[in-house]
Design a protein around this motif. Structure first.
Motif, PDB file in Angstrom:
ATOM      1  N   VAL A  31       0.856  -1.194   0.000  1.00  0.00           N
ATOM      2  CA  VAL A  31       0.000   0.000   0.000  1.00  0.00           C
ATOM      3  C   VAL A  31       0.894   1.248   0.000  1.00  0.00           C
ATOM      4  O   VAL A  31       0.664   2.210  -0.738  1.00  0.00           O
ATOM      5  N   LYS A  32       1.962   1.199   0.813  1.00  0.00           N
ATOM      6  CA  LYS A  32       2.928   2.307   0.864  1.00  0.00           C
ATOM      7  C   LYS A  32       3.524   2.542  -0.529  1.00  0.00           C
ATOM      8  O   LYS A  32       3.628   3.672  -1.004  1.00  0.00           O
ATOM      9  N   ARG A  33       3.903   1.458  -1.205  1.00  0.00           N
ATOM     10  CA  ARG A  33       4.500   1.591  -2.534  1.00  0.00           C
ATOM     11  C   ARG A  33       3.516   2.190  -3.548  1.00  0.00           C
ATOM     12  O   ARG A  33       3.888   3.009  -4.380  1.00  0.00           O
ATOM     13  N   LEU A  34       2.269   1.770  -3.463  1.00  0.00           N
ATOM     14  CA  LEU A  34       1.250   2.308  -4.382  1.00  0.00           C
ATOM     15  C   LEU A  34       1.053   3.810  -4.142  1.00  0.00           C
ATOM     16  O   LEU A  34       0.996   4.594  -5.092  1.00  0.00           O
ATOM     17  N   LEU A  35       0.974   4.189  -2.871  1.00  0.00           N
ATOM     18  CA  LEU A  35       0.774   5.610  -2.542  1.00  0.00           C
ATOM     19  C   LEU A  35       1.992   6.450  -2.949  1.00  0.00           C
ATOM     20  O   LEU A  35       1.854   7.564  -3.455  1.00  0.00           O
ATOM     21  N   GLU A  36       3.186   5.884  -2.757  1.00  0.00           N
ATOM     22  CA  GLU A  36       4.397   6.611  -3.167  1.00  0.00           C
ATOM     23  C   GLU A  36       4.442   6.797  -4.680  1.00  0.00           C
ATOM     24  O   GLU A  36       4.849   7.849  -5.178  1.00  0.00           O
ATOM     25  N   THR A  37       4.023   5.767  -5.413  1.00  0.00           N
ATOM     26  CA  THR A  37       4.004   5.869  -6.877  1.00  0.00           C
ATOM     27  C   THR A  37       3.091   7.010  -7.315  1.00  0.00           C
ATOM     28  O   THR A  37       3.410   7.774  -8.219  1.00  0.00           O
ATOM     29  N   LEU A  38       1.941   7.131  -6.635  1.00  0.00           N
ATOM     30  CA  LEU A  38       0.970   8.164  -7.023  1.00  0.00           C
ATOM     31  C   LEU A  38       1.351   9.554  -6.538  1.00  0.00           C
ATOM     32  O   LEU A  38       1.124  10.542  -7.230  1.00  0.00           O
ATOM     33  N   PHE A  39       1.923   9.641  -5.329  1.00  0.00           N
ATOM     34  CA  PHE A  39       2.070  10.970  -4.714  1.00  0.00           C
ATOM     35  C   PHE A  39       3.501  11.420  -4.412  1.00  0.00           C
ATOM     36  O   PHE A  39       3.718  12.584  -4.127  1.00  0.00           O
ATOM     37  N   VAL A  40       4.464  10.487  -4.451  1.00  0.00           N
ATOM     38  CA  VAL A  40       5.818  10.889  -4.043  1.00  0.00           C
ATOM     39  C   VAL A  40       6.812  10.886  -5.206  1.00  0.00           C
ATOM     40  O   VAL A  40       7.499  11.866  -5.446  1.00  0.00           O
ATOM     41  N   HIS A  41       6.882   9.772  -5.931  1.00  0.00           N
ATOM     42  CA  HIS A  41       7.941   9.641  -6.935  1.00  0.00           C
ATOM     43  C   HIS A  41       7.806  10.648  -8.070  1.00  0.00           C
ATOM     44  O   HIS A  41       6.705  10.916  -8.546  1.00  0.00           O
ATOM     45  N   ARG A  42       8.978  11.141  -8.493  1.00  0.00           N
ATOM     46  CA  ARG A  42       9.033  11.942  -9.727  1.00  0.00           C
ATOM     47  C   ARG A  42       9.936  11.177 -10.684  1.00  0.00           C
ATOM     48  O   ARG A  42      11.094  10.934 -10.380  1.00  0.00           O
ATOM     49  N   PHE A  43       9.380  10.792 -11.802  1.00  0.00           N
ATOM     50  CA  PHE A  43      10.131   9.933 -12.719  1.00  0.00           C
ATOM     51  C   PHE A  43      10.889  10.773 -13.745  1.00  0.00           C
ATOM     52  O   PHE A  43      10.330  11.654 -14.368  1.00  0.00           O
ATOM     53  N   SER A  44      12.190  10.445 -13.911  1.00  0.00           N
ATOM     54  CA  SER A  44      12.970  11.207 -14.894  1.00  0.00           C
ATOM     55  C   SER A  44      12.618  10.745 -16.309  1.00  0.00           C
ATOM     56  O   SER A  44      12.721  11.493 -17.258  1.00  0.00           O
ATOM     57  N   HIS A  45      12.196   9.496 -16.439  1.00  0.00           N
ATOM     58  CA  HIS A  45      11.728   9.007 -17.746  1.00  0.00           C
ATOM     59  C   HIS A  45      10.235   8.764 -17.632  1.00  0.00           C
ATOM     60  O   HIS A  45       9.777   8.171 -16.662  1.00  0.00           O
ATOM     61  N   GLY A  46       9.489   9.192 -18.626  1.00  0.00           N
ATOM     62  CA  GLY A  46       8.038   9.044 -18.544  1.00  0.00           C
ATOM     63  C   GLY A  46       7.559   7.626 -18.773  1.00  0.00           C
ATOM     64  O   GLY A  46       6.562   7.196 -18.211  1.00  0.00           O
ATOM     65  N   THR A  47       8.314   6.891 -19.635  1.00  0.00           N
ATOM     66  CA  THR A  47       7.816   5.569 -20.045  1.00  0.00           C
ATOM     67  C   THR A  47       8.922   4.519 -20.004  1.00  0.00           C
ATOM     68  O   THR A  47      10.093   4.837 -19.897  1.00  0.00           O
ATOM     69  N   MET A  48       8.504   3.264 -20.110  1.00  0.00           N
ATOM     70  CA  MET A  48       9.455   2.157 -20.270  1.00  0.00           C
ATOM     71  C   MET A  48       8.842   1.168 -21.275  1.00  0.00           C
ATOM     72  O   MET A  48       7.638   1.205 -21.542  1.00  0.00           O
ATOM     73  N   PRO A  49       9.670   0.277 -21.854  1.00  0.00           N
ATOM     74  CA  PRO A  49       9.126  -0.667 -22.842  1.00  0.00           C
ATOM     75  C   PRO A  49       8.033  -1.555 -22.235  1.00  0.00           C
ATOM     76  O   PRO A  49       8.170  -2.012 -21.098  1.00  0.00           O
ATOM     77  N   LEU A  50       6.981  -1.764 -23.009  1.00  0.00           N
ATOM     78  CA  LEU A  50       5.825  -2.538 -22.551  1.00  0.00           C
ATOM     79  C   LEU A  50       6.221  -3.938 -22.080  1.00  0.00           C
ATOM     80  O   LEU A  50       5.669  -4.462 -21.115  1.00  0.00           O
ATOM     81  N   ARG A  51       7.224  -4.547 -22.756  1.00  0.00           N
ATOM     82  CA  ARG A  51       7.617  -5.929 -22.394  1.00  0.00           C
ATOM     83  C   ARG A  51       8.092  -6.025 -20.939  1.00  0.00           C
ATOM     84  O   ARG A  51       7.976  -7.063 -20.316  1.00  0.00           O
ATOM     85  N   ASN A  52       8.627  -4.905 -20.397  1.00  0.00           N
ATOM     86  CA  ASN A  52       9.122  -4.922 -19.004  1.00  0.00           C
ATOM     87  C   ASN A  52       8.031  -5.264 -18.004  1.00  0.00           C
ATOM     88  O   ASN A  52       8.299  -5.863 -16.970  1.00  0.00           O
ATOM     89  N   ILE A  53       6.794  -4.855 -18.314  1.00  0.00           N
ATOM     90  CA  ILE A  53       5.724  -5.059 -17.336  1.00  0.00           C
ATOM     91  C   ILE A  53       5.496  -6.556 -17.099  1.00  0.00           C
ATOM     92  O   ILE A  53       5.238  -6.985 -15.980  1.00  0.00           O
ATOM     93  N   PHE A  54       5.650  -7.358 -18.162  1.00  0.00           N
ATOM     94  CA  PHE A  54       5.426  -8.803 -18.010  1.00  0.00           C
ATOM     95  C   PHE A  54       6.540  -9.428 -17.174  1.00  0.00           C
ATOM     96  O   PHE A  54       6.292 -10.258 -16.302  1.00  0.00           O
ATOM     97  N   LYS A  55       7.762  -8.979 -17.428  1.00  0.00           N
ATOM     98  CA  LYS A  55       8.920  -9.489 -16.681  1.00  0.00           C
ATOM     99  C   LYS A  55       8.790  -9.113 -15.199  1.00  0.00           C
ATOM    100  O   LYS A  55       8.908  -9.959 -14.313  1.00  0.00           O
ATOM    101  N   ASN A  56       8.511  -7.841 -14.944  1.00  0.00           N
ATOM    102  CA  ASN A  56       8.436  -7.360 -13.560  1.00  0.00           C
ATOM    103  C   ASN A  56       7.285  -7.993 -12.792  1.00  0.00           C
ATOM    104  O   ASN A  56       7.413  -8.334 -11.618  1.00  0.00           O
ATOM    105  N   CYS A  57       6.131  -8.119 -13.461  1.00  0.00           N
ATOM    106  CA  CYS A  57       4.967  -8.698 -12.773  1.00  0.00           C
ATOM    107  C   CYS A  57       5.189 -10.172 -12.457  1.00  0.00           C
ATOM    108  O   CYS A  57       4.775 -10.651 -11.397  1.00  0.00           O
ATOM    109  N   THR A  58       5.858 -10.892 -13.367  1.00  0.00           N
ATOM    110  CA  THR A  58       6.155 -12.307 -13.099  1.00  0.00           C
ATOM    111  C   THR A  58       6.965 -12.418 -11.818  1.00  0.00           C
ATOM    112  O   THR A  58       6.695 -13.263 -10.956  1.00  0.00           O
ATOM    113  N   TYR A  59       7.944 -11.525 -11.682  1.00  0.00           N
ATOM    114  CA  TYR A  59       8.828 -11.540 -10.504  1.00  0.00           C
ATOM    115  C   TYR A  59       8.050 -11.209  -9.230  1.00  0.00           C
ATOM    116  O   TYR A  59       8.033 -11.992  -8.274  1.00  0.00           O
TER     117      TYR A  59
END
Length: 308
Positions: free
Chosen positions: A139-167
């Motif tokens: 829950v902390k990570r979800l809230l930080e993603t929405l309200f805390v983090h500032r990303f230097s890159h806006g996007t990442m390759p779509l294929r990464n989501i499958f790799k990361n979610c599997t992990y």
């Protein structure tokens, strides 16, 4: 005022993709990407990598045309980065999964442990505590993603989501299966072990959050400025005196605490795999700090004080 011409070639085939005439010398790479999208709508700016050399590094969006080593006609090489997805979307998907999956095992929904255990609950208090800690973390990570983090890159390759979610999802299911199992046995040293582990977990979660806040305050909203992070008045940030990426140090510490609390092998393995990956990231970040800042504090190590 003289305008420049920009020729864009395919980095692999050297085929000419388009020629942009009348480009302002002050134009940034981001603006050139937008112009290129007009002729090739299938490649939106986030998919584009433009470079001066076919095998060279990607130019940054903020690079200005007239400051690049090019003549009146610039030749840029294009590579397609593939379908892109926003970091926020990736993080929300990565973190919502483990939260939801763990709770399925905790509530023992049918088809997991056999019929007679459907919707029963564990008699061990540590199992309930572990569920609270695991849920709190995500829950902390979800809230930080929405309200805390500032990303230097806006996007990442779509294929990464499958790799990361599997992990993330796979490990969450593996851990939750054992911790919430009807045959689960509590830690060897009982309440003492659980209390010590809980203290480690809570301290590291607070530390991790403090570092994320300190890093956010370094970069004003909407900018890409990079500065050396230093400790603030918050004692949790004092770890910056010894390591470049204390957020990773605290993250690994949290999982070690969780492993001690549950005395569960899959948690220990998750901690080890996470530590290995975070060490790679921390070393990369440490190297880029050293390259970028001449006055970077010499005492700091990437992730483990004095060692690594």
């Amino acid at each position: 005022r003289k305008h420049a011409g920009v020729e864009i070639l395919d980095a692999k085939t050297r085929e000419k993709l388009c020629f942009l005439d009348k480009v302002e010398p002050q134009a940034t790479i981001a603006e050139i990407k937008n112009l290129f999208t007009k002729t090739h709508p299938q490649w939106y700016p986030a998919r584009q990598s433009l470079r001066l050399d076919p095998k060279g590094r990607s130019l940054k969006d903020e690079d200005v045309l007239q400051k690049l080593p090019v003549g009146t006609t610039a030749t840029l090489y294009f590579r397609d980065l593939g379908a892109q997805i926003s970091w926020v979307t990736v993080f929300l998907t990565e973190y919502a999964g483990p939260l939801f999956i763990y709770l399925l095992f905790y509530f023992r929904v049918p088809f997991i442990y056999g019929h007679k255990y459907d919707f029963t609950s564990s008699r061990h208090s540590v199992v309930h505590l572990a569920c609270i800690c695991h849920s709190f973390h995500y829950v902390k990570r979800l809230l930080e993603t929405l309200f805390v983090h500032r990303f230097s890159h806006g996007t990442m390759p779509l294929r990464n989501i499958f790799k990361n979610c599997t992990y993330y999802w796979g490990f969450a299911a593996w851990m939750a299966y054992y911790i919430n199992h009807p045959l689960y046995t509590p830690p060897t040293y009982g309440a003492q072990q659980v209390k010590l582990a809980l203290a480690i977990f809570v301290i590291c979660q607070l530390g991790n959050f403090s570092i994320h806040m300190a890093l956010r305050d370094l970069r004003p909203a909407g900018s890409k400025t990079r500065k050396i992070p230093y400790p603030t008045k918050n004692p949790f940030t004092w770890l910056f005196l010894l390591v470049s990426c204390p957020n990773y140090t605290y993250e690994v510490g949290s999982w070690i605490g969780f492993a001690i609390m549950t005395q569960c092998l899959p948690v220990a393995l998750f901690s080890l795999v996470g530590f290995t990956q975070m060490t790679i990231w921390a070393k990369g970040k440490h190297r880029s700090y050293l390259k970028e800042f001449r006055d970077y504090p010499p005492l700091r190590m990437p992730i483990v004080p004095f060692l690594l």
